[in-house]
Design a protein around this motif. Structure first.
Motif, PDB file in Angstrom:
ATOM      1  N   ILE A 176      54.911 -77.849  47.295  1.00 35.58           N
ATOM      2  CA  ILE A 176      56.325 -77.448  47.847  1.00 35.58           C
ATOM      3  C   ILE A 176      57.161 -76.944  46.963  1.00 35.58           C
ATOM      4  N   ALA A 177      56.985 -77.352  45.618  1.00 36.69           N
ATOM      5  CA  ALA A 177      57.923 -77.054  44.725  1.00 36.69           C
ATOM      6  C   ALA A 177      57.940 -75.464  44.162  1.00 36.69           C
ATOM      7  N   ILE A 178      56.599 -74.857  44.644  1.00 40.28           N
ATOM      8  CA  ILE A 178      56.266 -73.465  44.199  1.00 40.28           C
ATOM      9  C   ILE A 178      57.414 -72.553  44.777  1.00 40.28           C
ATOM     10  N   HIS A 179      57.793 -72.845  45.960  1.00 35.65           N
ATOM     11  CA  HIS A 179      58.864 -72.144  46.712  1.00 35.65           C
ATOM     12  C   HIS A 179      60.329 -71.896  45.637  1.00 35.65           C
ATOM     13  N   GLY A 180      60.646 -73.210  45.177  1.00 34.26           N
ATOM     14  CA  GLY A 180      61.835 -73.236  44.448  1.00 34.26           C
ATOM     15  C   GLY A 180      61.864 -72.761  43.205  1.00 34.26           C
ATOM     16  N   VAL A 181      60.668 -73.022  42.331  1.00 33.32           N
ATOM     17  CA  VAL A 181      60.265 -72.471  41.118  1.00 33.32           C
ATOM     18  C   VAL A 181      60.537 -71.027  41.218  1.00 33.32           C
ATOM     19  N   ASP A 182      59.890 -70.512  42.223  1.00 32.63           N
ATOM     20  CA  ASP A 182      59.507 -68.980  42.256  1.00 32.63           C
ATOM     21  C   ASP A 182      60.912 -68.614  42.688  1.00 32.63           C
ATOM     22  N   LEU A 183      61.593 -68.987  43.497  1.00 36.89           N
ATOM     23  CA  LEU A 183      63.232 -68.587  43.639  1.00 36.89           C
ATOM     24  C   LEU A 183      64.047 -68.578  42.372  1.00 36.89           C
ATOM     25  N   ILE A 184      63.881 -69.493  41.489  1.00 37.41           N
ATOM     26  CA  ILE A 184      65.028 -69.497  40.354  1.00 37.41           C
ATOM     27  C   ILE A 184      64.439 -68.347  39.548  1.00 37.41           C
ATOM     28  N   ARG A 185      63.027 -68.213  39.326  1.00 35.61           N
ATOM     29  CA  ARG A 185      62.562 -67.215  38.629  1.00 35.61           C
ATOM     30  C   ARG A 185      63.129 -65.846  39.370  1.00 35.61           C
ATOM     31  N   PHE A 186      63.153 -65.528  40.644  1.00 36.35           N
ATOM     32  CA  PHE A 186      63.176 -64.392  41.039  1.00 36.35           C
ATOM     33  C   PHE A 186      64.946 -63.918  41.055  1.00 36.35           C
ATOM     34  N   LEU A 187      65.678 -65.127  41.324  1.00 40.63           N
ATOM     35  CA  LEU A 187      67.054 -64.929  41.204  1.00 40.63           C
ATOM     36  C   LEU A 187      67.525 -64.835  39.801  1.00 40.63           C
ATOM     37  N   THR A 188      67.335 -65.448  39.032  1.00 42.65           N
ATOM     38  CA  THR A 188      67.769 -65.564  37.493  1.00 42.65           C
ATOM     39  C   THR A 188      66.851 -64.744  36.620  1.00 42.65           C
ATOM     40  N   GLY A 189      65.721 -64.625  36.762  1.00 39.55           N
ATOM     41  CA  GLY A 189      64.752 -63.973  35.767  1.00 39.55           C
ATOM     42  C   GLY A 189      64.225 -65.116  34.637  1.00 39.55           C
ATOM     43  N   LEU A 190      64.379 -66.263  34.979  1.00 38.96           N
ATOM     44  CA  LEU A 190      64.261 -67.294  34.160  1.00 38.96           C
ATOM     45  C   LEU A 190      62.985 -68.025  34.625  1.00 38.96           C
ATOM     46  N   GLY A 191      62.105 -68.305  33.643  1.00 36.98           N
ATOM     47  CA  GLY A 191      60.981 -69.110  33.925  1.00 36.98           C
ATOM     48  C   GLY A 191      60.669 -70.256  33.102  1.00 36.98           C
ATOM     49  N   LEU A 192      59.431 -70.887  33.462  1.00 36.57           N
ATOM     50  CA  LEU A 192      59.150 -72.258  32.481  1.00 36.57           C
ATOM     51  C   LEU A 192      59.381 -72.099  31.171  1.00 36.57           C
ATOM     52  N   LYS A 193      59.968 -72.764  30.494  1.00 42.46           N
ATOM     53  CA  LYS A 193      59.739 -72.816  28.862  1.00 42.46           C
ATOM     54  C   LYS A 193      58.824 -74.229  28.509  1.00 42.46           C
ATOM     55  N   ASN A 194      59.552 -75.143  28.955  1.00 44.87           N
ATOM     56  CA  ASN A 194      58.747 -76.553  28.561  1.00 44.87           C
ATOM     57  C   ASN A 194      58.963 -77.527  29.851  1.00 44.87           C
ATOM     58  N   VAL A 195      57.879 -78.396  29.995  1.00 45.45           N
ATOM     59  CA  VAL A 195      58.027 -79.342  30.992  1.00 45.45           C
ATOM     60  C   VAL A 195      58.705 -80.759  30.257  1.00 45.45           C
ATOM     61  N   THR A 196      59.869 -80.987  30.538  1.00 47.91           N
ATOM     62  CA  THR A 196      60.226 -82.147  29.926  1.00 47.91           C
ATOM     63  C   THR A 196      59.581 -83.640  30.380  1.00 47.91           C
ATOM     64  N   CYS A 197      59.538 -83.680  31.909  1.00 46.02           N
ATOM     65  CA  CYS A 197      58.691 -84.645  32.331  1.00 46.02           C
ATOM     66  C   CYS A 197      58.483 -84.332  33.988  1.00 46.02           C
ATOM     67  N   ALA A 198      57.391 -85.003  34.271  1.00 46.53           N
ATOM     68  CA  ALA A 198      56.895 -84.699  35.707  1.00 46.53           C
ATOM     69  C   ALA A 198      56.112 -85.866  36.334  1.00 46.53           C
ATOM     70  N   ARG A 199      56.315 -86.031  37.398  1.00 46.21           N
ATOM     71  CA  ARG A 199      55.465 -87.402  37.921  1.00 46.21           C
ATOM     72  C   ARG A 199      55.357 -87.410  39.534  1.00 46.21           C
ATOM     73  N   THR A 200      54.270 -87.908  39.929  1.00 44.60           N
ATOM     74  CA  THR A 200      53.787 -87.727  41.211  1.00 44.60           C
ATOM     75  C   THR A 200      53.278 -89.128  41.405  1.00 44.60           C
ATOM     76  N   TRP A 201      53.541 -89.564  42.668  1.00 44.17           N
ATOM     77  CA  TRP A 201      53.081 -91.163  43.073  1.00 44.17           C
ATOM     78  C   TRP A 201      53.055 -91.341  44.773  1.00 44.17           C
ATOM     79  N   ASN A 202      52.497 -92.508  44.890  1.00 44.63           N
ATOM     80  CA  ASN A 202      52.470 -92.619  46.342  1.00 44.63           C
ATOM     81  C   ASN A 202      53.629 -93.617  46.782  1.00 44.63           C
ATOM     82  N   HIS A 203      54.204 -93.534  47.857  1.00 40.13           N
ATOM     83  CA  HIS A 203      55.215 -94.439  48.311  1.00 40.13           C
ATOM     84  C   HIS A 203      55.446 -94.462  50.025  1.00 40.13           C
ATOM     85  N   PHE A 204      55.458 -93.045  50.388  1.00 41.08           N
ATOM     86  CA  PHE A 204      55.408 -93.086  52.049  1.00 41.08           C
ATOM     87  C   PHE A 204      54.210 -92.872  52.906  1.00 41.08           C
TER      88      PHE A 204
END
Length: 337
Positions: A176-204
């Motif tokens: 899912i996030a590929i769309h948003g991360v791509d959009l921010i790179r496209f609109l602002t020219g800014l890409g990933l420098k560092n991952v501060t934190c990231a998490r996936t888990w099961n709930h639903f």
């Protein structure tokens, strides 16, 4: 360009098929799909599954490019095989699910001068041309913060069941996030420098507890700006894609803030900005708060831009930009893993 569809296991592939059939510069030679369920999903499109095996596609010298539409976890190997066979690669997102696959795809693309494109649809949504021009003109100032919610309905039983099979999905952030991360790179020219934190888990996903349906991340962009995102399959199934949190992206700069919202329907995703909810802006100096803005889209499609890339023409969805987005999103997914 002679194009063949490789796999039909997600309805996004049908959207690409419609684009291809409407483009006079593209000749669809046919398709390959190895399951009856996949072929059934394509019912009504008129797609001709005339290749018996994937190897038959690779051996066909008429094929200029393939379009990936199979299980996410299978696409990387298929892209690599196609590039080795001298075919350009276009596909629904994601193109692959591991950084190792991406390294090989990037290497082969450079070595063989072949192009890689991806169906990153949000670049072409209404308002994007306007947002990009506002940011590039400096009206928002220096970008400092980005916030994104993109909660989707899981719709267990409606979504393809391979989503829930080990090794075939590749992660909710990559999905899912590929769309948003791509959009921010496209609109602002800014890409990933560092991952501060990231998490996936099961709930639903109570039916398949091994499926990590929730995804959140906090990353640092190239200029030090912060980007927080939630891309969980958390939306109530009955609401479909109708909630404002389906896609809601807010970009804060030193001179103002801009917010983009995409609200779809219960079954089919659509865009309707007639009420001004798609795009709103608040600039420093104004006392009105958010003001609705009628944004303009780029009058093109992903496949049109892919063809321009192959021809060496200026385009807004180049191989370089696609691979950078893939690297960013796979790095975030790997951190969550």
């Amino acid at each position: 360009m002679n194009l063949v569809f490789v796999g039909y296991k997600h309805r996004h592939t049908g959207e690409i098929y419609h684009e291809a059939m409407a483009n006079p510069d593209i000749n669809v030679l046919g398709a390959w799909e190895d399951t009856d369920a996949g072929k059934a999903l394509a019912d009504g499109l008129g797609m001709d599954f005339n290749y018996a095996t994937f190897e038959d596609v690779l051996k066909d010298e008429r094929v200029d490019a393939i379009c990936l539409g199979g299980c996410y976890g299978e696409r990387g190997a298929e892209a690599i095989a196609a590039l080795k066979a001298g075919k350009h690669v276009y596909g629904d997102k994601p193109i692959c699910t591991t950084l190792e696959e991406l390294e090989e795809i990037e290497k082969l693309s450079k070595e063989k001068n072949l192009k890689v494109g991806c169906y990153l649809t949000m670049r072409f949504s209404k308002g994007m041309k306007t947002i990009k021009e506002l940011i590039e003109s400096g009206k928002l100032g220096e970008i400092g913060c980005v916030n994104m919610t993109a909660q989707h309905p899981l719709q267990y039983g409606t979504r393809p069941m391979w989503y829930f099979e080990e090794g075939k999905h590749g992660g909710t952030i990559n999905d899912i996030a590929i769309h948003g991360v791509d959009l921010i790179r496209f609109l602002t020219g800014l890409g990933l420098k560092n991952v501060t934190c990231a998490r996936t888990w099961n709930h639903f996903s109570t039916e398949v507890k091994s499926f990590k349906d929730c995804g959140q991340f906090m990353i640092e962009l190239d200029n030090g700006a912060g980007f927080i995102g939630d891309v969980s399959y958390a939306a109530p199934a009955s609401c479909g894609f109708a909630l404002e949190t389906y896609w809601r992206i807010t970009i804060w700069g030193t001179k103002g803030v801009i917010e983009y919202k995409l609200k779809g329907g219960k079954k089919e995703v659509g865009i309707d900005s007639s009420d001004g909810s798609l795009l709103q802006i608040a600039l420093d100096g104004s006392t009105e708060g958010f003001v609705p803005y009628d944004g303009e889209a780029y009058n093109t499609t992903g496949l049109e831009e892919f063809l321009k890339d192959i021809k060496g023409e200026e385009n807004i969805n180049s191989t370089e930009s696609v691979l950078k987005t893939c690297r960013d999103i796979l790095t975030i997914q790997a951190a969550a893993n």
